[in-house]
Design a protein around this motif. Structure first.
Motif, PDB file in Angstrom:
ATOM      1  N   ASN A  92       0.825  -1.214   0.000  1.00  0.00           N
ATOM      2  CA  ASN A  92       0.000   0.000   0.000  1.00  0.00           C
ATOM      3  C   ASN A  92       0.863   1.270   0.000  1.00  0.00           C
ATOM      4  N   ASP A 126      -7.065   1.346   1.605  1.00  0.00           N
ATOM      5  CA  ASP A 126      -5.628   1.140   1.807  1.00  0.00           C
ATOM      6  C   ASP A 126      -5.170   1.743   3.130  1.00  0.00           C
ATOM      7  N   THR A 176      -3.580  -0.559   5.994  1.00  0.00           N
ATOM      8  CA  THR A 176      -2.223  -0.244   6.452  1.00  0.00           C
ATOM      9  C   THR A 176      -2.201   0.032   7.948  1.00  0.00           C
TER      10      THR A 176
END
Length: 313
Positions: free
Chosen positions: A31, A46, A50
């Motif tokens: 990502n 994302d 993350t």
């Protein structure tokens, strides 16, 4: 425990830790590289994945540290200060992890489900802009929830509880034990709220999927389409989190039992080994359920297989 059993369990713990680190680092790295490459605002999904991966890396490190201290340096737990510091970080990473996973469930719900309620449509339109703020609020809330663990850092009541010599516990030891046990139970119960939110999101996703399939049957368009696949993928991700978190919560309670019940080291070790499964395995479920991560994993595995083939492994 015998030395051989100790070594075997330690190898299992390191193996689970390594697998979990590999999966979560992969999510974060892919990502991050995608964000740098495209040079634009990171997508909400994302950002959530993350953040969740980073929180799970921290959770894995805390669990493994606690495991090593328990097995290799049990005398460190003779005073309350070291115990409470580790408990603070475990509680913090535990809550951050649960809240971030709940954010993922909420995001799936608003992005994929189909309902006509005005509030749902309003949130569906604003959810991308709200995600960064929600993640920050969840992080701050987790810190606030974890702070009670650090009260009275220098209390040495655990020495009273875990002593192998029979003696009368002082009133102060009994009071501290009761107080600390109450705090731990309360903090564990607080995770039921985000868990319940994830459960509600799962049930509403199922309801949305059922309505979508009925609509497709009425229109005679078949059962599979991109919306159906998105529903199924989201349901798999949420239900896997719910099931793994239930197992993790039970093992967490077992792991904390050593604070209050003497002679439970083996149960605690097993509990922490089971607890490592959740942050280690769920990352791979998320990788398989995300198109970008799945394709990236295939490319990486293809390159690894090519290198191994050239070296005649």
């Amino acid at each position: 425990m015998s030395g051989e059993a100790n070594s075997t369990l330690m190898i299992i713990a390191v193996g689970e830790f390594s697998v979990g680190i590999l999966g979560n680092v992969f999510i974060g790295l892919i990502n991050f590289m995608d964000w740098i490459k495209k040079k634009k605002k990171i997508a909400s999904i994302d950002l959530i994945l993350t953040s969740l991966a980073v929180s799970r890396i921290c959770l894995l490190c805390v669990i493994l540290l606690d495991y090593f201290i328990l097995v290799l340096y049990p005398d460190i737990y003779a005073t309350g200060k070291e115990m409470r510091i580790i408990d603070f970080f475990w509680t913090l990473t535990n809550h951050v992890n649960v809240w971030f996973a709940t954010c993922l469930s909420i995001f799936y719900f608003f992005k994929i489900a189909n309902f006509c309620h005005p509030f749902f449509l309003w949130m569906k339109w604003r959810i991308d802009r709200a995600i960064p703020g929600i993640l920050l609020v969840c992080s701050a809330l987790s810190v606030i929830i974890s702070l009670p663990v650090t009260e009275n850092l220098n209390d040495d009541f655990r020495l009273c509880v875990k002593t192998k010599v029979k003696r009368n516990l002082t009133l102060r030891c009994r009071e501290n034990k009761t107080q600390y046990a109450s705090i731990k139970v309360l903090l564990n119960l607080l995770t039921l709220f985000p868990f319940s939110v994830s459960l509600v999101s799962f049930l509403l996703l199922i309801l949305s999927l059922w309505g979508h399939i009925k609509q497709m049957q009425l229109n005679a368009t078949g059962y599979r389409d991109p919306s159906t696949d998105a529903h199924v993928g989201a349901v798999k991700a949420v239900v896997s989190f719910l099931l793994l978190f239930i197992v993790y919560s039970l093992s967490f309670l077992v792991a904390t039992s050593s604070y209050f019940i003497p002679e439970t080291e083996l149960a605690v070790v097993i509990g922490e080994l089971v607890a490592l499964i959740y942050p280690s395995s769920h990352s791979f479920i998320l990788i398989l359920g995300n198109n970008k991560l799945r394709q990236a994993s295939r490319r990486v595995l293809g390159k690894v297989a090519h290198v191994l083939k050239r070296r005649n492994f």
